[in-house]
Design a protein around this motif. Structure first.
Motif, PDB file in Angstrom:
ATOM      1  N   MET A  72     -32.534  10.709 -34.267  1.00  0.00           N
ATOM      2  CA  MET A  72     -32.270  11.328 -32.625  1.00  0.00           C
ATOM      3  C   MET A  72     -32.226  11.895 -32.104  1.00  0.00           C
ATOM      4  O   MET A  72     -31.430  12.628 -32.505  1.00  0.00           O
ATOM      5  N   ARG A  73     -32.598  12.468 -30.957  1.00  0.00           N
ATOM      6  CA  ARG A  73     -32.598  13.372 -30.213  1.00  0.00           C
ATOM      7  C   ARG A  73     -31.532  13.518 -28.725  1.00  0.00           C
ATOM      8  O   ARG A  73     -32.187  12.202 -28.250  1.00  0.00           O
ATOM      9  N   CYS A  74     -30.860  13.922 -28.175  1.00  0.00           N
ATOM     10  CA  CYS A  74     -30.211  13.948 -27.294  1.00  0.00           C
ATOM     11  C   CYS A  74     -31.337  13.662 -25.835  1.00  0.00           C
ATOM     12  O   CYS A  74     -31.671  13.279 -25.357  1.00  0.00           O
ATOM     13  N   ASP A  75     -32.372  15.081 -25.865  1.00  0.00           N
ATOM     14  CA  ASP A  75     -33.207  14.442 -24.700  1.00  0.00           C
ATOM     15  C   ASP A  75     -33.877  13.192 -24.586  1.00  0.00           C
ATOM     16  O   ASP A  75     -35.071  13.108 -23.736  1.00  0.00           O
ATOM     17  N   GLU A  76     -34.445  12.258 -26.340  1.00  0.00           N
ATOM     18  CA  GLU A  76     -34.994  11.173 -26.059  1.00  0.00           C
ATOM     19  C   GLU A  76     -34.724  10.965 -25.261  1.00  0.00           C
ATOM     20  O   GLU A  76     -34.843   9.283 -24.848  1.00  0.00           O
ATOM     21  N   TYR A  77     -32.965  10.271 -24.314  1.00  0.00           N
ATOM     22  CA  TYR A  77     -32.091   9.580 -23.719  1.00  0.00           C
ATOM     23  C   TYR A  77     -32.406   9.624 -22.023  1.00  0.00           C
ATOM     24  O   TYR A  77     -31.366   9.467 -21.767  1.00  0.00           O
ATOM     25  N   GLY A  78     -33.195  10.837 -22.081  1.00  0.00           N
ATOM     26  CA  GLY A  78     -33.177  11.300 -20.458  1.00  0.00           C
ATOM     27  C   GLY A  78     -32.197  11.627 -19.985  1.00  0.00           C
ATOM     28  O   GLY A  78     -30.982  12.478 -20.883  1.00  0.00           O
ATOM     29  N   ALA A  79     -31.244  10.891 -18.748  1.00  0.00           N
ATOM     30  CA  ALA A  79     -30.221  11.482 -18.108  1.00  0.00           C
ATOM     31  C   ALA A  79     -29.446  11.108 -18.340  1.00  0.00           C
ATOM     32  O   ALA A  79     -27.890  12.146 -18.970  1.00  0.00           O
TER      33      ALA A  79
END
Length: 332
Positions: A72-79
């Protein structure tokens, strides 16, 4: 009905490799394999668990949830992911998840709790401890650590990881990846983080950007998260009872005309449990009372169910990362 993002299901299938038919497996959860990956596409939690259990009949899933959490990557969670990165500290990042997790899932609620060795980042997921739920919990715990490692300026490992379900056949991979002891058959599902790690500045921490993103998330949350009647009624009942101390679930349920069991079930349908709901009510009530100078800090502590002002101060700092006095000053 409880929902989760389809991103989690797609990640599980991708991590399983050649041992399964990805198209047929995703179809079990109602996901079109050939459609674009869109984390805003939701699936029912029940379908997700059933898909994981079907996978477990075809491949060894011992290490699968940790691999998925690690991916999991931070950018995959949107805002929400951006807010995690921009928070000034890891503690601030965790508080973002506690507050805004409902934007991503209706089955999980999070809590921060003080522990003698640091802070527990607790995962609350109601329901039968079936295999699918257990695999999902492990992936969620691993993702919390993976996201922590992405913002920490030095190598990060928790002090300990706890899981309520029994241990898999082997725990060596879990402990190697987490970098700490992993205790199964525990009383809760949680990651124990040291105070030093919680207070360490994030690599991309930026107070201004963090406040901007928080405002954006607050607006998004308000647009989709009008409290269901049962949650609203429960919060009102909890708020009214706090001046008498910490409320008991049986008393609140009885006041709403429900058995404790039915009350728990109704809350879990909305991704909520009594402990988290009480914490949320206390925090919201405290924020409102602190904006009114007519109430002393001691009175606010009493009205939010704390027997001592020092306990209230510690809880408030855990919620918002600042003291009640500093918060009141910032509101004037």
């Amino acid at each position: 009905m409880a929902y989760v993002t389809s991103l989690f299901a797609r990640k599980m299938v991708a991590a399983a490799g050649m041992g399964i038919d990805p198209k047929a497996t995703l179809a079990l959860a109602g996901i079109d394999h050939d459609a674009p990956w869109d984390p805003k596409v939701m699936i029912t939690a029940a379908a997700y668990y059933e898909m994981l259990e079907a996978m477990a009949k075809q491949v060894d899933v011992t290490e699968l949830p940790v691999h998925v959490g690690a991916s999991m990557r931070c950018d995959e969670y949107g805002a929400l992911g951006l807010a995690w990165k921009a928070a000034p500290t890891l503690g601030g990042s965790c508080r973002r998840i506690v507050r805004y997790a409902r934007l991503w899932t209706g089955v999980v609620a999070y809590e921060l709790r003080t522990h003698p060795r640091g802070t527990l980042f607790i995962l609350h997921r109601e329901g039968e401890r079936r295999l699918g739920l257990r695999l999902s919990n492990e992936a969620t715990l691993a993702s919390a650590v993976a996201l922590g490692r992405q913002v920490c300026p030095v190598p990060f490992a928790p002090l300990e990881v706890f899981a309520q379900h029994p241990a898999p056949r082997s725990t060596a991979f879990h402990e190697e990846w987490f970098g700490c002891p992993v205790t199964f058959n525990a009383e809760l599902d949680a990651v124990l983080i040291s105070d030093e790690a919680m207070e360490r500045p994030n690599i991309l921490g930026d107070k201004g950007i963090s406040q901007y993103l928080a405002a954006h998330l607050d607006a998004e949350l308000a647009s989709i998260n009008a409290p269901p009647p049962i949650v609203r009624a429960a919060k009102d009942a909890i708020a009214q009872s706090l001046s008498e101390g910490a409320p008991r679930v049986a008393d609140i349920a009885k006041g709403l005309g429900l058995s404790a069991r039915s009350f728990h079930r109704r809350l879990s349908e909305h991704g909520m449990n009594f402990q988290v709901l009480t914490e949320e009510t206390r925090r919201e009530l405290a924020e409102g009372l602190l904006k009114d100078d007519r109430h002393s800090l001691a009175e606010v502590a009493f009205l939010t169910g704390f027997s001592e002002q020092s306990s209230f101060t510690r809880a408030f700092k855990r919620w918002l990362g600042t003291t009640p006095a500093s918060y009141r000053k910032s509101q004037t």
